[in-house]
Design a protein around this motif. Structure first.
Motif, PDB file in Angstrom:
ATOM      1  N   ARG A 120      44.279  38.923  45.437  1.00 46.02           N
ATOM      2  CA  ARG A 120      44.615  38.127  44.289  1.00 46.02           C
ATOM      3  C   ARG A 120      43.358  37.663  43.369  1.00 46.02           C
ATOM      4  N   ILE A 121      43.550  37.622  42.021  1.00 44.90           N
ATOM      5  CA  ILE A 121      42.298  37.447  41.109  1.00 44.90           C
ATOM      6  C   ILE A 121      42.200  36.100  41.122  1.00 44.90           C
ATOM      7  N   ALA A 122      40.783  35.573  41.720  1.00 41.32           N
ATOM      8  CA  ALA A 122      40.325  34.307  41.649  1.00 41.32           C
ATOM      9  C   ALA A 122      38.877  34.161  41.677  1.00 41.32           C
ATOM     10  N   GLY A 123      38.566  32.924  41.470  1.00 41.69           N
ATOM     11  CA  GLY A 123      37.302  32.611  41.256  1.00 41.69           C
ATOM     12  C   GLY A 123      36.650  31.302  40.630  1.00 41.69           C
ATOM     13  N   ARG A 124      35.600  31.010  40.399  1.00 38.38           N
ATOM     14  CA  ARG A 124      35.049  29.722  39.739  1.00 38.38           C
ATOM     15  C   ARG A 124      34.328  30.119  38.409  1.00 38.38           C
ATOM     16  N   ILE A 125      34.330  29.032  37.453  1.00 41.08           N
ATOM     17  CA  ILE A 125      33.621  29.031  36.116  1.00 41.08           C
ATOM     18  C   ILE A 125      32.777  27.816  36.339  1.00 41.08           C
ATOM     19  N   CYS A 126      31.577  27.936  36.414  1.00 45.06           N
ATOM     20  CA  CYS A 126      30.675  26.769  36.420  1.00 45.06           C
ATOM     21  C   CYS A 126      29.789  26.504  35.228  1.00 45.06           C
ATOM     22  N   LYS A 127      29.275  25.327  35.065  1.00 41.65           N
ATOM     23  CA  LYS A 127      28.365  25.228  34.061  1.00 41.65           C
ATOM     24  C   LYS A 127      27.723  23.748  34.169  1.00 41.65           C
ATOM     25  N   GLU A 128      26.415  23.468  33.958  1.00 41.80           N
ATOM     26  CA  GLU A 128      25.768  22.327  34.091  1.00 41.80           C
ATOM     27  C   GLU A 128      25.893  21.596  32.681  1.00 41.80           C
ATOM     28  N   LEU A 173      45.963  43.010  42.714  1.00 41.91           N
ATOM     29  CA  LEU A 173      45.444  44.169  42.533  1.00 41.91           C
ATOM     30  C   LEU A 173      45.169  45.002  43.810  1.00 41.91           C
ATOM     31  N   PRO A 174      45.058  46.317  44.090  1.00 45.03           N
ATOM     32  CA  PRO A 174      44.830  46.717  45.328  1.00 45.03           C
ATOM     33  C   PRO A 174      43.489  46.786  45.844  1.00 45.03           C
ATOM     34  N   SER A 175      42.525  46.646  45.186  1.00 43.01           N
ATOM     35  CA  SER A 175      41.052  46.601  45.445  1.00 43.01           C
ATOM     36  C   SER A 175      40.207  45.338  45.281  1.00 43.01           C
ATOM     37  N   ARG A 176      39.435  45.139  45.960  1.00 45.76           N
ATOM     38  CA  ARG A 176      38.601  43.914  45.804  1.00 45.76           C
ATOM     39  C   ARG A 176      37.846  44.082  44.309  1.00 45.76           C
ATOM     40  N   ALA A 177      37.204  45.352  44.273  1.00 45.44           N
ATOM     41  CA  ALA A 177      36.404  45.540  42.852  1.00 45.44           C
ATOM     42  C   ALA A 177      37.199  45.451  41.873  1.00 45.44           C
ATOM     43  N   ASP A 178      38.594  45.793  41.675  1.00 45.64           N
ATOM     44  CA  ASP A 178      39.474  45.771  40.704  1.00 45.64           C
ATOM     45  C   ASP A 178      39.516  44.263  40.491  1.00 45.64           C
ATOM     46  N   ALA A 179      39.975  43.744  41.383  1.00 48.24           N
ATOM     47  CA  ALA A 179      40.050  42.192  41.209  1.00 48.24           C
ATOM     48  C   ALA A 179      38.872  41.416  40.716  1.00 48.24           C
ATOM     49  N   GLU A 180      37.866  41.659  41.141  1.00 46.53           N
ATOM     50  CA  GLU A 180      36.399  41.004  40.733  1.00 46.53           C
ATOM     51  C   GLU A 180      36.398  41.546  39.096  1.00 46.53           C
ATOM     52  N   THR A 181      36.522  42.479  38.941  1.00 42.38           N
ATOM     53  CA  THR A 181      36.486  43.211  37.390  1.00 42.38           C
ATOM     54  C   THR A 181      37.214  42.443  36.372  1.00 42.38           C
ATOM     55  N   PHE A 182      38.457  42.351  36.773  1.00 42.74           N
ATOM     56  CA  PHE A 182      39.598  41.560  36.115  1.00 42.74           C
ATOM     57  C   PHE A 182      39.282  40.371  35.941  1.00 42.74           C
ATOM     58  N   MET A 183      38.832  39.514  36.912  1.00 44.66           N
ATOM     59  CA  MET A 183      38.619  38.174  36.985  1.00 44.66           C
ATOM     60  C   MET A 183      37.570  37.869  36.088  1.00 44.66           C
ATOM     61  N   LEU A 184      36.580  38.738  35.820  1.00 44.11           N
ATOM     62  CA  LEU A 184      35.402  38.696  35.020  1.00 44.11           C
ATOM     63  C   LEU A 184      35.975  38.578  33.676  1.00 44.11           C
ATOM     64  N   LYS A 185      36.787  39.656  33.185  1.00 44.72           N
ATOM     65  CA  LYS A 185      37.069  39.984  31.977  1.00 44.72           C
ATOM     66  C   LYS A 185      38.062  38.677  31.541  1.00 44.72           C
ATOM     67  N   LYS A 186      38.725  38.139  32.554  1.00 43.65           N
ATOM     68  CA  LYS A 186      39.766  37.039  32.101  1.00 43.65           C
ATOM     69  C   LYS A 186      38.863  35.826  32.007  1.00 43.65           C
ATOM     70  N   ALA A 187      38.038  35.504  32.885  1.00 46.42           N
ATOM     71  CA  ALA A 187      37.169  34.299  32.879  1.00 46.42           C
ATOM     72  C   ALA A 187      36.400  34.426  31.492  1.00 46.42           C
ATOM     73  N   GLN A 188      35.865  35.527  31.225  1.00 47.42           N
ATOM     74  CA  GLN A 188      35.235  35.348  29.678  1.00 47.42           C
ATOM     75  C   GLN A 188      36.244  34.797  28.517  1.00 47.42           C
ATOM     76  N   MET A 189      37.299  35.654  28.577  1.00 49.56           N
ATOM     77  CA  MET A 189      38.145  35.252  27.591  1.00 49.56           C
ATOM     78  C   MET A 189      38.400  33.643  27.666  1.00 49.56           C
ATOM     79  N   PHE A 190      38.499  33.367  28.873  1.00 48.59           N
ATOM     80  CA  PHE A 190      38.993  31.989  29.220  1.00 48.59           C
ATOM     81  C   PHE A 190      38.042  30.978  28.360  1.00 48.59           C
ATOM     82  N   ILE A 191      36.774  31.560  28.741  1.00 49.58           N
ATOM     83  CA  ILE A 191      35.576  30.909  28.167  1.00 49.58           C
ATOM     84  C   ILE A 191      35.532  30.576  26.559  1.00 49.58           C
ATOM     85  N   ASP A 192      35.634  31.843  26.020  1.00 47.98           N
ATOM     86  CA  ASP A 192      35.747  32.185  24.662  1.00 47.98           C
ATOM     87  C   ASP A 192      36.747  31.032  24.106  1.00 47.98           C
TER      88      ASP A 192
END
Length: 92
Positions: free
Chosen positions: A41-49, A65-84
């Motif tokens: 499952r796509i998950a993670g944290r976004i942090c800022k001081e 997603l079927p692989s950890r690497a795919d989930a990490e890549t997708f999370m990074l893209k979604k997090a960047q879009m969320f930040i923007d």
């Protein structure tokens, strides 16, 4: 019991994984996929001081997603879009 654990390959339940953050526009993104039913499952944290305090937003999506690497890549893209789109409002 230690002998049986060694023989049958039981792993230590206290193993920890160090996650290196990805910096994006002053934010730190920590991809932390969650294993679920043989997939991830796509998950993670976004942090800022902000004002001397570390703020954290937990990021979990319904996507699996079927692989950890795919989930990490997708999370990074979604997090960047969320930040923007959201910026520091995510911490309010």
């Amino acid at each position: 019991m230690g002998l049986f654990s060694w023989l049958f390959g039981k792993k230590n339940a206290t193993e920890t994984v160090t996650i290196e953050p990805i910096e994006y526009k002053g934010y730190l993104i920590y991809p932390e996929p969650q294993a679920e039913g043989g997939q991830f499952r796509i998950a993670g944290r976004i942090c800022k001081e902000i004002d001397g305090m570390m703020q954290t937003h937990h990021f979990i999506r319904s996507d699996i997603l079927p692989s950890r690497a795919d989930a990490e890549t997708f999370m990074l893209k979604k997090a960047q879009m969320f930040i923007d789109q959201t910026g520091e409002r995510m911490f309010k």
